[in-house]
Design an enzyme around this catalytic site. Sequence first.
Site, PDB file in Angstrom:
ATOM      1  N   LYS A  72     101.973 104.503 -90.445  1.00 15.34           N
ATOM      2  CA  LYS A  72     100.547 104.247 -90.207  1.00 15.34           C
ATOM      3  C   LYS A  72     100.096 105.078 -89.008  1.00 15.34           C
ATOM      4  CE  LYS A  72      97.642 100.095 -90.285  1.00 15.34           C
ATOM      5  NZ  LYS A  72      97.653  98.649 -90.001  1.00 15.34           N
TER       6      LYS A  72
HETATM    7  O1  G3P Z   1      95.761  95.912 -89.632  1.00 16.20           O
HETATM    8  C1  G3P Z   1      94.446  96.225 -89.480  1.00 16.20           C
HETATM    9  C2  G3P Z   1      93.468  95.128 -89.722  1.00 16.20           C
HETATM   10  O2  G3P Z   1      93.692  94.443 -90.895  1.00 16.20           O
HETATM   11  C3  G3P Z   1      92.999  94.364 -88.540  1.00 16.20           C
HETATM   12  O3  G3P Z   1      92.170  93.274 -88.860  1.00 16.20           O
HETATM   13  O4  G3P Z   1      90.989  91.181 -88.303  1.00 16.20           O
HETATM   14  O5  G3P Z   1      92.054  92.537 -86.469  1.00 16.20           O
HETATM   15  O6  G3P Z   1      89.999  93.327 -87.615  1.00 16.20           O
HETATM   16  P1  G3P Z   1      91.262  92.554 -87.745  1.00 16.20           P
END
Ligand code: G3P
Length: 217
Positions: free
Chosen positions: A83
């Site tokens: 990633k």
């Molecule tokens: O891994 C990336 C992503 O899914 C992060 O989500 O909820 O922290 O915006 P969030």
Amino acid sequence: MQLFLDTTDTAVLADLVKTGLVDGVTTNPTLIAKSGRPMAEVIAEICGLVEGPVSAEAVATDAETMIKEGRKLADIAGNVVVKLPLTRDGLIACAAFAADGIATNVTLCFSVAQALLAAKAGATYVSPFVGRLDDHGADGCALIGDIRTVYDNYGFDTEILAASVRTADHVARCAELGADCATLPPNVFEALFKHPLTDKGLEAFLSDWAKTGQTIL
Ligand code: G3P
């Protein structure tokens, strides 16, 4: 549509894998920090729990070091996906991995223009952040549809991986708009099973069945 879990909680993951509905896993530096465990150990354990792709994120900001980190992460297991952030250096590293046949997930994508660059750099997956765009006052799901249009216009095979997904409705809308995959926190994955009318209907069926005094087995 493939469903990934966005988690480093291996106990929760092991439980949800039993559904047969988990196609892969994504992680990020915040989730690794939350696990309180060494990254290589957590990623190796996750790769042992799921056969599908497991995203492990490089943390360097220059391409050369990202490539070194990504190679080290890819050595952990055959299903590791490297990633990388959607930055200029991230995309240089992405192209290097594409040339080596190493799968990548370009993350922190917030626009069609960025998604176009990720595809041109040979990304295996691009991760548009739906929830964070909503938080920002935009329509995160709409970006999924817009990227779909552009990728289809040019026949890019980069897969659209909806990330930062917060609700079951996000998942449904991203599916309608053509996302190839979505990565979900465990609570959102659990929410996909739920509908109040399912609970109500089941309660009525079971109560009527009990009145018959019958058993099936
Ligand atoms: O891994 C990336 C992503 O899914 C992060 O989500 O909820 O922290 O915006 P969030």
